[in-house]
Write a protein that holds these residues in place. Structure first.
Motif, PDB file in Angstrom:
ATOM      1  N   ILE A 107      44.769   2.858  28.802  1.00 28.65           N
ATOM      2  CA  ILE A 107      43.615   2.174  28.210  1.00 28.65           C
ATOM      3  C   ILE A 107      42.686   1.638  29.298  1.00 28.65           C
ATOM      4  N   GLY A 108      43.254   1.025  30.345  1.00 34.07           N
ATOM      5  CA  GLY A 108      42.421   0.529  31.433  1.00 34.07           C
ATOM      6  C   GLY A 108      41.686   1.644  32.157  1.00 34.07           C
ATOM      7  N   ILE A 252      33.204  10.002  22.467  1.00 37.48           N
ATOM      8  CA  ILE A 252      33.865  11.240  22.879  1.00 37.48           C
ATOM      9  C   ILE A 252      34.575  11.061  24.214  1.00 37.48           C
ATOM     10  N   GLY A 253      33.912  10.407  25.161  1.00 36.44           N
ATOM     11  CA  GLY A 253      34.517  10.218  26.473  1.00 36.44           C
ATOM     12  C   GLY A 253      35.779   9.378  26.407  1.00 36.44           C
ATOM     13  N   PHE A 254      35.734   8.279  25.705  1.00 34.34           N
ATOM     14  CA  PHE A 254      36.913   7.405  25.617  1.00 34.34           C
ATOM     15  C   PHE A 254      38.080   8.134  24.970  1.00 34.34           C
ATOM     16  N   LYS A 255      37.791   8.902  23.930  1.00 36.87           N
ATOM     17  CA  LYS A 255      38.856   9.664  23.263  1.00 36.87           C
ATOM     18  C   LYS A 255      39.467  10.688  24.211  1.00 36.87           C
ATOM     19  N   LEU A 258      41.681   9.049  26.955  1.00 37.64           N
ATOM     20  CA  LEU A 258      42.982   8.590  26.457  1.00 37.64           C
ATOM     21  C   LEU A 258      44.030   9.698  26.546  1.00 37.64           C
ATOM     22  N   ASN A 259      43.573  10.960  26.434  1.00 37.76           N
ATOM     23  CA  ASN A 259      44.497  12.095  26.459  1.00 37.76           C
ATOM     24  C   ASN A 259      44.606  12.748  27.834  1.00 37.76           C
ATOM     25  N   VAL A 307      43.235   6.167  16.493  1.00 38.65           N
ATOM     26  CA  VAL A 307      42.447   6.128  15.259  1.00 38.65           C
ATOM     27  C   VAL A 307      41.833   4.744  15.054  1.00 38.65           C
ATOM     28  N   VAL A 308      42.604   3.702  15.309  1.00 44.16           N
ATOM     29  CA  VAL A 308      42.097   2.339  15.140  1.00 44.16           C
ATOM     30  C   VAL A 308      40.938   2.069  16.096  1.00 44.16           C
ATOM     31  N   ILE A 309      41.081   2.507  17.356  1.00 42.43           N
ATOM     32  CA  ILE A 309      40.000   2.318  18.331  1.00 42.43           C
ATOM     33  C   ILE A 309      38.743   3.055  17.899  1.00 42.43           C
ATOM     34  N   ALA A 310      38.910   4.280  17.399  1.00 40.14           N
ATOM     35  CA  ALA A 310      37.757   5.057  16.941  1.00 40.14           C
ATOM     36  C   ALA A 310      37.062   4.376  15.766  1.00 40.14           C
ATOM     37  N   VAL A 311      37.841   3.841  14.826  1.00 40.63           N
ATOM     38  CA  VAL A 311      37.265   3.157  13.666  1.00 40.63           C
ATOM     39  C   VAL A 311      36.519   1.899  14.101  1.00 40.63           C
TER      40      VAL A 311
END
Length: 323
Positions: A107-108, A252-255, A258-259, A307-311
């Protein structure tokens, strides 16, 4: 005579009323029939593309995901017999220091990288859409990292960080970089951010270039006539009118960050120790180590968090920016 006239008017009115109703019913009936026909008529070509896509998506993504969630409540090692153990795996995940460290790093790292990538890409987009020579060629150069494999980029930068950068630092007498930062638990994450940003900037840059070019030139001309400086144009025109593009790139970048997996594997393999181990790496290593059900519980938790972060992102920015 009056009676005859009254009867004629009444008869004409009744005919008009009588004739209007059937015509109205006829139109309404025809409309319903037309809608029914249009609703039931499906282009066969649409089904030709839809059905195989749905089947592939179900078999390759939906079904494995559902099976993985089910197996996260078992003691399965990925094959053979298993038994249901309830929430044991989930309780163990939340009490595992290595997993918690992976979440903190992921996350950081994602937050820092998405800010760096968007800031640099936005500034580059402004520069590459201004009146400079060779801007088309420069755009092509800046897009090149996007078409190179992440693992190849990681191995190249690994050599640079382990050999070239320390040699240069030794020559210049800069002690902090005389040793490879990949071997430093406190600085290894910086290398991961730099390399990930280097590969991610081109795709973000293309979106920002499209956003800047969509702004009418007349807006800048009018502001210039009013005496607006370049900084004022950036703050009051460019940034607000490209807010929708900024939102898209942030989400899009944050998602994607994360992966992150391949660049981290090529640079540090999660080290030194576990300082740069991402959640994706911990899940994959667990699969290879026989902790299939345990890591499926980890993957399920990670999916819910994503999913929670995206919402939250979408709700926080809803109505504030639109393309």
């Amino acid at each position: 005579m009056a009676t005859t006239t009254t009867e004629s008017v009444t008869t004409a009115g009744s005919r008009r009323r009588g004739g209007a109703a059937p015509r109205f019913q006829s139109r309404r009936g025809a409309g319903r029939t037309g809608l029914r026909t249009g609703r039931n008529r499906v282009d066969p070509l649409f089904l030709v593309f839809l059905i195989p896509t749905l089947l592939l998506f179900t078999l390759a993504i939906t079904l494995p995901a559902v099976m993985g969630i089910v197996l996260s409540f078992t003691d399965s090692v990925g094959f053979g017999d298993f038994r249901f153990i309830g929430l044991t795996n989930y309780v163990a995940v939340f009490s595992d220091p290595a997993i918690l460290q992976a979440y903190l790093f992921t996350i950081g790292f994602s937050l820092v990288t998405v800010l760096v990538v968007n800031a640099l890409a936005f500034l580059l987009a402004i520069a590459l859409t201004s009146k400079i020579r060779g801007k088309i060629a420069l755009r092509a150069v800046f897009v090149l990292p996007m078409v190179i494999s992440g693992i190849v980029i990681a191995y190249v930068f690994s050599f640079l960080f382990a050999n070239s950068l320390p040699a240069l630092a030794t020559t210049l007498g800069f002690a902090p970089l005389e040793q490879s930062i990949l071997a430093n638990p406190d600085l290894a994450w910086v290398a991961v951010v730099v390399v990930t940003a280097w590969q991610a900037i081109p795709s973000t840059l293309l979106i920002y270039i499209a956003g800047v070019l969509s702004i009418p030139a007349e807006v800048y001309e009018a502001s210039a006539l009013d005496g607006a400086s370049a900084w004022r144009q950036l703050v009051s025109i460019t940034a607000p009118l490209t807010a929708g593009y900024i939102l898209i790139n942030l989400i899009i970048g944050f998602k994607n960050f994360l992966n992150s997996y391949d660049i981290i594997v090529g640079l540090t393999d999660g080290g030194p120790g576990t300082s740069t181990t991402s959640v994706a790496m911990s899940i994959f290593k667990g699969f290879n180590g026989g902790d299939y059900a345990y890591q499926m519980a980890n993957a399920t938790i990670f999916f819910v968090i994503a999913v929670v972060i995206a919402v939250i992102q979408l709700r926080a920015t809803r109505g504030k920016a639109a393309l």
